[in-house]
Design an enzyme around this catalytic site. Structure first.
Site, short mmCIF file in Angstrom:
data_model
loop_
_atom_site.label_atom_id
_atom_site.label_comp_id
_atom_site.label_asym_id
_atom_site.label_seq_id
_atom_site.Cartn_x
_atom_site.Cartn_y
_atom_site.Cartn_z
N SER A 129 0.83 -1.20 0.00
CA SER A 129 0.00 0.00 0.00
C SER A 129 0.87 1.27 0.00
O SER A 129 1.77 1.39 -0.82
CB SER A 129 -0.95 -0.03 1.20
OG SER A 129 -1.98 0.93 1.07
N ASP A 316 -9.65 -3.05 -4.85
CA ASP A 316 -9.51 -4.09 -3.84
C ASP A 316 -10.13 -3.68 -2.50
O ASP A 316 -9.83 -4.26 -1.46
CB ASP A 316 -8.03 -4.46 -3.64
CG ASP A 316 -7.20 -3.33 -3.06
OD1 ASP A 316 -7.75 -2.23 -2.81
OD2 ASP A 316 -5.99 -3.54 -2.83
N ASP A 353 -8.50 -9.04 -1.64
CA ASP A 353 -8.66 -7.64 -1.29
C ASP A 353 -7.40 -7.05 -0.67
O ASP A 353 -6.38 -7.74 -0.50
CB ASP A 353 -9.90 -7.42 -0.41
CG ASP A 353 -9.77 -7.99 1.00
OD1 ASP A 353 -8.67 -7.90 1.59
OD2 ASP A 353 -10.77 -8.51 1.53
N HIS A 354 -7.48 -5.78 -0.33
CA HIS A 354 -6.32 -5.01 0.08
C HIS A 354 -5.64 -5.55 1.33
O HIS A 354 -4.42 -5.46 1.48
CB HIS A 354 -6.76 -3.55 0.33
CG HIS A 354 -5.63 -2.58 0.44
ND1 HIS A 354 -4.95 -2.11 -0.65
CD2 HIS A 354 -5.07 -1.97 1.52
CE1 HIS A 354 -4.02 -1.25 -0.27
NE2 HIS A 354 -4.06 -1.14 1.05
#
Length: 385
Positions: A129, A316, A353-354
């Site tokens: 991220s 995501d 997802d993230h």
């Protein structure tokens, strides 16, 4: 003839072994991330599983830095440098004079995770991220000397200190979620979706925002929400010195204009997604891989009229998938099995997802697959010449 052929094969084998490196792996967390001594043994990298420990058991030298969870990439990169190399954190004369911060917080003086770090002993960076933006900021600060600065990082140039940069779910070009949340919610609330499924009590008791240089240390018995409100009412939130600027599409675009790719560095990026296109529409909505607590943010991103175009709808839950491949305007290609320097190499797109990609809110079977993903990639980094 057979003798000479055998000699050639032996030499090739030896050269392949010699080509391997044992440079350490540095893990850099994203927004609202934390260090290994926080969160009561719930790890940013791995969740219930300690990814650093797993990689160490495989024989790799791995370190996890803990930088400001809501700080700018500039501050985070400086903190990462001193944690790795060692020394007194120094945010720079110019910044201290401009904002009146504590330039050298006494509690941020480190012995160094890898004091040998230099051009002869470079590092591999794996980041998630915002950590990917932070890694790129660290690249900039290492290669640039700032006039009038006295710190060992800002006052000097260091080339060849980074062997590779790997980004995972990084909003290289910003996330459209940031302006959405800043418009809809007040500061204290717009951080909530990033918490994921982590119990808020753990944040209350075991989470450090690392804002000592701003004079905004959390008070004893001050709740998380009370602390947010105090930050919101402080000059800090109004000075573009929190990460929201860096993570926005506009801020990321400005950062990318200052960034240059290094022809001697290997770049790899992993993109994640957990949405699918709506029937007969360009908008996206969460699929079965999206954690339920990310559905609201995913839906907002999947139909955002202010997005550059519909290619930004896939996401995501936190970041737009298209933004993760590379900083726009720089060379990029799909990874073809042959590592290449000076170009962003897109690895396989991951259907998760993230937060799942770093081991959060996943099943035991899923975490084992995630561990394989990381060990395979670290083995690739270990082969780079």
């Amino acid at each position: 003839m057979k003798y000479y052929l055998s000699i050639i094969l032996i030499l090739i084998f030896i050269s392949e072994i010699a080509a391997k490196n044992n440079y350490p792996i540095i893990l850099i967390h994203g927004f609202l991330g934390w260090g290994r001594d926080e969160m009561a043994d719930y790890y940013y990298w791995g969740g219930q599983k300690d990814l650093e420990a797993v990689l160490r058991q495989e024989g790799y030298e791995v370190y996890t830095v803990s930088v400001g969870p809501i700080s700018t990439n500039f501050d985070r990169a400086i903190e990462a440098f001193y944690q790795i190399k060692g020394g007194q954190v120094d945010y720079g004369n110019e910044k201290a004079e401009k904002f009146g911060i504590v330039q050298r917080p006494p509690q941020k003086n480190y012995s160094g995770m890898y004091p040998a770090w230099d051009a002869d002993h470079p590092i591999h960076i794996i980041s998630h991220s915002q950590g990917g933006q932070t890694a790129r900021m660290l690249e900039i600060l290492l290669k640039k000397s700032f006039l009038g600065e006295e710190s060992s990082l800002l006052g000097n140039k260091f080339t060849g200190w980074i062997k590779s940069v790997t980004t995972i779910s990084t909003p290289h070009n910003g996330s459209t979620l940031v302006p959405i949340m800043l418009d809809v919610f007040p500061f204290a609330l717009n951080l909530a979706p990033w918490f994921g499924g982590i119990e808020i009590e753990k944040f209350d008791d075991l989470f450090d925002f690392d804002l000592e240089h701003w004079g905004v240390e959390r008070k004893y018995d001050e709740s998380l929400l009370e602390y947010y409100k105090r930050i919101n009412n402080s000059p800090l939130s109004k000075s573009q010195n929190l990460c929201s600027r860096d993570l926005s599409p506009k801020g990321a675009h400005e950062f990318n204009k200052t960034y240059t790719i290094d022809p001697k560095v290997y770049y790899f990026s992993f993109s994640t997604y957990a949405t699918k296109a709506a029937k007969n529409k360009q908008t996206h909505h969460p699929d079965s891989k999206m954690s339920f607590h990310l559905w609201a943010t995913s839906l907002l991103m999947g139909r955002d009229n202010n997005a550059p175009d519909s290619t930004w709808y896939e996401n995501d839950g936190i970041c737009n998938t298209i933004s993760m491949s590379h900083p726009f305007g720089f060379p990029v290609k799909m990874y073809d099995g042959i590592p290449q320097k000076g170009i962003w190499q897109n690895m396989k797109k991951l259907h998760m997802d993230h937060q799942a990609v770093i081991g959060h809110l996943v099943s035991k079977g899923q975490i084992e697959n995630i561990i394989v993903l990381y060990t395979d990639h670290v083995e690739l980094l270990n082969t780079l010449k």
